[in-house]
Design an enzyme around this catalytic site. Structure first.
Site, PDB file in Angstrom:
ATOM      1  N   GLY A  93      38.702  16.907  62.643  1.00 14.23           N
ATOM      2  CA  GLY A  93      38.502  19.131  62.838  1.00 14.23           C
ATOM      3  C   GLY A  93      37.690  19.659  63.279  1.00 14.23           C
ATOM      4  O   GLY A  93      37.592  20.892  62.946  1.00 14.23           O
ATOM      5  N   ALA A  94      36.364  18.718  63.851  1.00 10.52           N
ATOM      6  CA  ALA A  94      34.851  20.209  63.954  1.00 10.52           C
ATOM      7  C   ALA A  94      35.659  20.446  66.254  1.00 10.52           C
ATOM      8  O   ALA A  94      34.384  20.414  65.890  1.00 10.52           O
ATOM      9  CB  ALA A  94      34.061  19.351  63.978  1.00 10.52           C
ATOM     10  N   GLY A  95      36.339  20.029  66.381  1.00  9.70           N
ATOM     11  CA  GLY A  95      36.674  20.239  67.678  1.00  9.70           C
ATOM     12  C   GLY A  95      35.873  19.508  68.445  1.00  9.70           C
ATOM     13  O   GLY A  95      34.842  20.135  69.494  1.00  9.70           O
ATOM     14  N   LEU A  96      35.354  18.506  68.017  1.00  9.99           N
ATOM     15  CA  LEU A  96      34.972  17.056  69.405  1.00  9.99           C
ATOM     16  C   LEU A  96      36.042  15.819  69.294  1.00  9.99           C
ATOM     17  O   LEU A  96      35.637  15.392  69.580  1.00  9.99           O
ATOM     18  CB  LEU A  96      34.071  16.906  67.975  1.00  9.99           C
ATOM     19  CG  LEU A  96      32.951  18.052  67.453  1.00  9.99           C
ATOM     20  CD1 LEU A  96      32.247  17.187  66.689  1.00  9.99           C
ATOM     21  CD2 LEU A  96      32.298  18.749  69.085  1.00  9.99           C
ATOM     22  N   GLY A  97      37.090  16.252  69.251  1.00  8.83           N
ATOM     23  CA  GLY A  97      37.961  14.999  69.813  1.00  8.83           C
ATOM     24  C   GLY A  97      38.543  14.581  69.314  1.00  8.83           C
ATOM     25  O   GLY A  97      39.352  13.248  69.478  1.00  8.83           O
ATOM     26  N   SER A  98      38.756  14.555  67.910  1.00  8.65           N
ATOM     27  CA  SER A  98      38.993  13.023  66.924  1.00  8.65           C
ATOM     28  C   SER A  98      39.957  12.861  66.794  1.00  8.65           C
ATOM     29  O   SER A  98      40.460  11.414  67.061  1.00  8.65           O
ATOM     30  CB  SER A  98      38.091  14.038  65.429  1.00  8.65           C
ATOM     31  OG  SER A  98      39.229  15.095  65.241  1.00  8.65           O
ATOM     32  N   ALA A 100      42.359  13.206  69.930  1.00  7.69           N
ATOM     33  CA  ALA A 100      42.350  12.324  70.259  1.00  7.69           C
ATOM     34  C   ALA A 100      41.497  11.371  70.820  1.00  7.69           C
ATOM     35  O   ALA A 100      42.030  10.051  71.514  1.00  7.69           O
ATOM     36  CB  ALA A 100      41.771  13.171  71.925  1.00  7.69           C
ATOM     37  N   ALA A 101      40.386  10.886  69.965  1.00  6.64           N
ATOM     38  CA  ALA A 101      39.978   9.213  70.381  1.00  6.64           C
ATOM     39  C   ALA A 101      40.881   8.452  68.867  1.00  6.64           C
ATOM     40  O   ALA A 101      40.929   7.714  69.942  1.00  6.64           O
ATOM     41  CB  ALA A 101      38.782  10.114  69.426  1.00  6.64           C
ATOM     42  N   ASP A 142      41.714  17.281  76.123  1.00  4.65           N
ATOM     43  CA  ASP A 142      40.912  15.683  75.199  1.00  4.65           C
ATOM     44  C   ASP A 142      41.651  14.662  75.705  1.00  4.65           C
ATOM     45  O   ASP A 142      40.366  13.889  75.684  1.00  4.65           O
ATOM     46  CB  ASP A 142      41.896  16.392  73.617  1.00  4.65           C
ATOM     47  CG  ASP A 142      40.865  17.649  73.231  1.00  4.65           C
ATOM     48  OD1 ASP A 142      40.385  18.067  74.048  1.00  4.65           O
ATOM     49  OD2 ASP A 142      40.621  17.678  72.017  1.00  4.65           O
TER      50      ASP A 142
HETATM   51  O1  PMV Z   1      39.157  22.090  69.104  1.00  5.17           O
HETATM   52  P1  PMV Z   1      39.858  21.181  69.907  1.00  5.17           P
HETATM   53  O2  PMV Z   1      38.735  19.838  69.588  1.00  5.17           O
HETATM   54  O3  PMV Z   1      41.415  20.488  69.587  1.00  5.17           O
HETATM   55  O4  PMV Z   1      39.867  21.618  71.597  1.00  5.17           O
HETATM   56  C1  PMV Z   1      40.860  22.493  71.548  1.00  5.17           C
HETATM   57  C2  PMV Z   1      41.115  22.730  73.175  1.00  5.17           C
HETATM   58  C3  PMV Z   1      41.760  24.151  73.486  1.00  5.17           C
HETATM   59  O5  PMV Z   1      41.507  24.300  74.907  1.00  5.17           O
HETATM   60  C4  PMV Z   1      41.504  25.350  72.309  1.00  5.17           C
HETATM   61  C5  PMV Z   1      43.081  23.354  73.464  1.00  5.17           C
HETATM   62  C6  PMV Z   1      43.906  22.481  74.495  1.00  5.17           C
HETATM   63  O6  PMV Z   1      44.819  21.744  74.059  1.00  5.17           O
HETATM   64  O7  PMV Z   1      43.137  22.376  75.391  1.00  5.17           O
END
Ligand code: PMV
Length: 319
Positions: A93-98, A100-101, A142
């Site tokens: 949950g930190a925007g680092l693609g957890s 999707a990984a 991701d």
């Molecule tokens: O926060 P994350 O790792 O889920 O990244 C989202 C990236 C977005 O551009 C906000 C959404 C997407 O589907 O690309």
């Protein structure tokens, strides 16, 4: 032999605008998710992820249970379950693609257990379906980076006439190296789906203004690409800071992100921005020669932080 792992990702430019068909540039975090144990079983799929302290099974009555049930239906081959242990280098949950990984690692593991060696493109497509359970309507950025790693330029509708090698119908490989990045976690939890819905509302209210902001992001990305090509971390950082300014005007920053960015400036970083959905989550900075100092400063202020180095982004990360 255990199956290949999956990459985490750092979005350098273009989060959110990617959802509307604009380009985005992201780099894989090598071995974001590693498989440490895998055994076939006749019962339901069970997973453990360290150090997240996460356990789930197909019988779990939550989102992850739903993901695992979907996984079992999607992956071809013998109808076997599995017990899998995963080790993550990235926080959830930190925007680092957890997510999707995790999705890519699970597809690769179940395919192995069911006697199928799926090509990467099929792994990505199946992981994208799992990402939909996590996030609703993900752009696909991701799952692309989680599958292929390296430096990827992504656009929902693909690239015509690109001089770069395509890796999927939507992504091309950028053959330039990425300097060491410092990545931080605000530790502020937020949901990607919620942040994406907020931007959607703003876009519907004033499409022209928001599209103009997305075009500013496109120009930051173009400057960032030129800076990467000439190995100019100052130029890269400057373009990232300009992208942050736009994200902030879109209402995607928060006090903790602003504090981390201010600290990065004080520690001599060439630039910093939020990475991922914003509203909390991750921050990324370019701070050539000052990576350790910035990492320490962020940690001292109560945030999590890591320096991430890349092995030459034109190559596929070792998975
Ligand atoms: O926060 P994350 O790792 O889920 O990244 C989202 C990236 C977005 O551009 C906000 C959404 C997407 O589907 O690309």
């Amino acid at each position: 032999m255990l199956p290949a792992a999956a990459c985490g990702k750092i979005i350098l430019f273009g989060e959110h605008s990617a959802v509307y068909g604009h380009p985005a540039l992201a780099v894989g975090i090598p071995e974001g998710m590693k498989v440490t144990g895998l055994a076939p079983c006749d019962g339901p799929i069970r997973i453990r992820v360290s150090p997240w302290d996460l356990r789930a099974s197909e019988a779990s009555d939550d989102l992850l249970g739903e993901v695992l049930r979907r996984l079992s239906r999607l992956v071809p081959g013998e109808r076997l379950g599995m017990e899998v242990d995963l080790e993550s280098r990235i926080p959830p949950g930190a925007g680092l693609g957890s997510s999707a990984a995790l999705a890519v690692a699970l597809v690769r593991c179940l395919a192995r257990v069911r006697g199928k060696e799926l090509p990467d493109e099929q792994v990505r497509l199946l992981a994208h379906k799992l990402e939909k359970v996590f996030h609703g309507r993900p752009s696909g950025l991701d799952d692309t980076v989680a599958t292929y790693g390296g430096l990827c330029l992504f656009r929902r509708d693909g690239f015509r006439d690109s001089t770069h090698r395509s890796i999927t119908g939507q992504a091309v490989r950028i053959p330039w190296s990425v300097p060491t990045l410092v990545v931080g976690d605000t530790k502020v939890q937020r949901s990607t789906a919620h942040m994406v819905a907020g931007v959607r509302r703003r876009w519907e209210d004033d499409t022209r203004r928001v599209e103009a902001l997305f075009e500013e992001v496109d120009s930051c990305l173009a400057d960032g690409l030129k800076a990467l090509q000439r190995e100019d971390p100052q130029g890269l950082g400057g373009a990232m800071s300009r992208n942050q300014d736009v994200l902030s005007r879109l209402g995607l920053s928060c006090p903790e992100i602003d504090e981390m960015i201010a600290l990065a400036g004080r520690e001599g970083a060439s630039g910093a921005k939020l990475t991922g959905a914003g509203g909390g989550g991750g921050v990324v900075a370019v701070a050539p020669g000052r990576e350790e100092k910035l990492k320490d400063a962020w940690r001292k202020a109560g945030f999590d932080a890591w320096a991430v180095s890349f092995n030459g982004s034109g190559r596929r990360d070792p998975t």
